[in-house]
Design a protein around this motif. Sequence first.
Motif, short mmCIF file in Angstrom:
data_model
loop_
_atom_site.label_atom_id
_atom_site.label_comp_id
_atom_site.label_asym_id
_atom_site.label_seq_id
_atom_site.Cartn_x
_atom_site.Cartn_y
_atom_site.Cartn_z
N TRP A 64 0.81 -1.22 0.00
CA TRP A 64 0.00 0.00 0.00
C TRP A 64 0.84 1.27 0.00
N LEU A 67 1.33 3.15 -3.24
CA LEU A 67 0.08 3.77 -3.69
C LEU A 67 -0.17 5.08 -2.97
N PRO A 143 -6.22 -3.62 -2.19
CA PRO A 143 -5.06 -3.88 -3.05
C PRO A 143 -4.12 -4.90 -2.42
N GLU A 170 -13.15 -5.47 -9.06
CA GLU A 170 -12.25 -4.33 -9.06
C GLU A 170 -11.85 -4.00 -7.62
N VAL A 171 -10.61 -3.56 -7.45
CA VAL A 171 -10.17 -3.12 -6.13
C VAL A 171 -11.09 -2.00 -5.65
#
Length: 283
Positions: A64, A67, A143, A170-171
Amino acid sequence: MKTQGHPRGRRGRVAGPWLVLLGALALIVLLRALSGDVGARGTTRVDTLRFRLEGGEGQLLPVWEPLLARALALADEVDVRDRAAVDDLAATVAALPFVAEVGLAEVLWPDGISLPLRLHSPVACLRQGDDYLLVSETGTLLPGAFFAPPAVGAGYLPVLGPSLLGPPPEVGAPLTDPRLRAAFETALSLWQHLSPEDLASLGACVIDGTFLADPAGEHGGLRLELEERRVVLWGRPPASGEPGELPVAIKWKHLEKGLEHLDKGADWSLWDVRWDVPEWVPR
């Protein structure tokens, strides 16, 4: 990016904690000023590439952090006098799928900006092929992919079944398959009712909703598949509200008795928690 799950030792033993779950402290992102002293040098801009984490670093999974860094980098430099720009920065971070909530961004003279976050907690995982995908406490996909179910404190993230055969959600998207939703509700209740000692005895498990439509039959509706081919017949999910369905707290108490049997050396292959008195098949 895949991450290795925590290694498992003997049944009921783990090498140590891995993920932080419900109720953990908030994480604070501190954005540093372009100069070392905002007040003394008159600099009012912060560089979003320069940040550090305080107060809950263990919550931010390695997958993470890039991101978060990318989202902060997109904001470039932020003028602390521009409240709209500061709020836009907070909104950008709030949009990340692993961020549950962003508190009020605070300008800290002369250091920069403090941005408090509350992160989503992984409470379960989904298997797709060789990957294990994280599911949050709200039932959305997070994620990151793992090679094995990650360890959490004394236990492991339960795997929700059935396994995904098509493309994953989808995330950030919620689980929509009723079987997976039912398994997720049961996984969430697991963390609310089992003690660390019970989690250690439980070990790795799959909560399978494949037979959700047959709660009173031989398949048992929801099933917990434990290590060494042990099966727990669970029935309906916690929020079913069906007449005659045992409260979820009683079901977990029934399972605690089954775990006590194992700890005392009384092995079993099937433990049925659907009834007032649990039924079981010894080995």
